[in-house]
Design a protein around this motif. Structure first.
Motif, PDB file in Angstrom:
ATOM      1  N   ARG A  89      -0.599   6.646   4.753  1.00 41.07           N
ATOM      2  CA  ARG A  89       0.291   6.769   3.595  1.00 41.07           C
ATOM      3  C   ARG A  89       0.770   8.213   3.432  1.00 41.07           C
ATOM      4  NH1 ARG A  89      -3.061   5.815  -0.001  1.00 41.07           N
ATOM      5  NH2 ARG A  89      -2.952   3.534   0.049  1.00 41.07           N
ATOM      6  N   ASP A 113      -5.147   5.379   3.806  1.00 42.78           N
ATOM      7  CA  ASP A 113      -4.818   6.535   2.978  1.00 42.78           C
ATOM      8  C   ASP A 113      -4.181   7.647   3.818  1.00 42.78           C
ATOM      9  OD1 ASP A 113      -5.902   5.175   0.825  1.00 42.78           O
ATOM     10  OD2 ASP A 113      -7.853   6.164   0.978  1.00 42.78           O
ATOM     11  N   GLU A 126       0.816  -1.225   0.000  1.00 38.65           N
ATOM     12  CA  GLU A 126       0.000   0.000   0.000  1.00 38.65           C
ATOM     13  C   GLU A 126       0.847   1.270   0.000  1.00 38.65           C
ATOM     14  OE1 GLU A 126      -3.169   0.426  -0.300  1.00 38.65           O
ATOM     15  OE2 GLU A 126      -4.314  -1.225   0.576  1.00 38.65           O
ATOM     16  N   ASP A 132     -10.615   1.821   4.412  1.00 37.10           N
ATOM     17  CA  ASP A 132      -9.509   2.308   3.595  1.00 37.10           C
ATOM     18  C   ASP A 132      -9.037   3.700   4.017  1.00 37.10           C
ATOM     19  OD1 ASP A 132      -9.739  -0.016   2.128  1.00 37.10           O
ATOM     20  OD2 ASP A 132     -10.947   0.909   0.539  1.00 37.10           O
TER      21      ASP A 132
END
Length: 368
Positions: free
Chosen positions: A281, A278, A190, A274
């Motif tokens: 990240r 995100d 990811e 999710d």
């Protein structure tokens, strides 16, 4: 080989450099071990709290909810449709699985276990524990007769290298020529940074473009430690060929390798959300954007590192000499010697440090 024949744990040899780095007036910047520092997402912690009435033994195979969440996650995030609960199995973190997979597959003396040239050391440890022969080789043409297990690692630890669809296809073709299983360690998938992985998903070994409809002999290993800050939960899983999964499940039942029930509930929640991935990240992206140019300005060359949690760097000298210089700056990194014999001049810098510590490292490197 017995457990008594294993080498000393490598990170113990870093202790003197860590002690010197801690003596820096502004404290240590620890960029060595990639242990998450950010908070566990609330959606995960809430699921864990709601599942604390765990009076019964958990299922080794995993709850129906967790197995469905793993199947759905592969389809949604990895581009791997068509899995069923029989294709997946939760594990007690990924390190135990990596180290035990040769045993679970029935390997032993005379068998070869291939792993990357720049590699997480547990691939070799697992081979040696069963008396198999570990071999560091990236090119499928170099994989010999007698190879029974091939470890791929994409994105790689420590080097951040990504294998594209064509490279994965070539690996699968060669493994099948040899009658070997491929296990692909994909726990940083990811975290793609450089083109094309900033915009395209890192491919899985189970991607239909790779398998062309045949996943026999193929296994994908994944961990939630990095993407979801769950290192302390020991939350991971394996997916792939059900002919391989079934006997591994039986063996794991006998060995008592069960993921605790509250952790299984937390894993299902993490896999279904999710948004936190995100957000995490973007935290790592910002830290990388600070640290990479600081290292380059200080004379380091960054190799690969197009994805994952690390910058794989060299200053053109032995890694221990680099650690010595970094310790004077209060910075600790991981020497390339820990990741095989082929990169003695590289060091690994982890992005798993608080923003303020990354900023401190950048300032210190600028003044070095």
């Amino acid at each position: 080989m017995s457990v008594h024949d294993l080498a000393d744990y490598p990170w113990d040899s870093v202790a003197p450099y860590a002690a010197r780095a801690r003596a820096h007036p502004d404290g240590i910047v620890d960029l060595s071990i990639g242990s998450p520092v950010d908070a566990t997402p609330a959606v995960v912690a809430d699921a864990l709290r709601a599942a604390t009435d765990a009076h019964a033994y958990p299922q080794t195979v995993g709850t129906p909810a967790l197995r469905a969440a793993i199947v759905d996650w592969y389809a949604r995030r990895r581009g791997v449709p068509g899995l069923t609960p029989d294709h997946v199995l939760p594990t007690v973190g990924s390190k135990e699985l990596v180290a035990l997979l040769p045993l679970l597959l029935g390997l032993g003396a005379g068998d070869v276990v291939v792993h990357p040239r720049a590699a997480y050391p547990s691939y070799e440890v697992g081979a040696r524990l069963v008396g198999a022969t570990p071999l560091a080789a990236d090119d499928p043409a170099d994989w010999p007769e007698g190879t029974r297990l091939v470890w791929l690692n994409s994105p790689g630890n420590p080097d951040g290298r990504v294998l594209d669809v064509a490279e994965l296809r070539a690996a699968v073709a060669r493994a099948r020529e040899l009658g070997a299983v491929i296990a692909s360690d994909e726990c940083y998938a990811e975290l793609g940074w450089d083109a094309p992985w900033a915009d395209a998903a890192v491919p899985s070994i189970l991607d239909p473009r790779v398998t062309r409809g045949d996943a026999s002999g193929l296994l994908s290993v994944y961990s939630l430690s990095k993407q979801s800050n769950l290192a302390g939960y020991r939350a991971a899983f394996i997916a792939g060929d059900p002919v391989l999964i079934a006997p591994m499940l039986t063996a794991r039942k006998h060995l008592g390798l069960m993921v605790p029930a509250p952790v299984q509930a937390a894993m299902a929640a993490a896999l279904g959300d999710d948004a936190h991935v995100d957000a995490q990240r973007e935290l790592y992206r910002a830290r990388r954007a600070l640290l990479r140019p600081a290292l380059e300005s200080a004379g380091f060359r960054i190799d690969h590192s197009e994805a994952g949690l690390y910058l794989w760097a060299t200053a053109g000298e032995d890694a221990w000499a680099t650690l010595d210089r970094l310790a004077d700056l209060g910075i600790l990194a991981g020497p390339g010697h820990f990741y095989g014999a082929h990169h003695p001049e590289h060091v690994r810098f982890s992005l798993t440090a608080p923003d303020e510590r990354i900023q401190a490292a950048a300032r210190r490197l600028a003044g070095s």
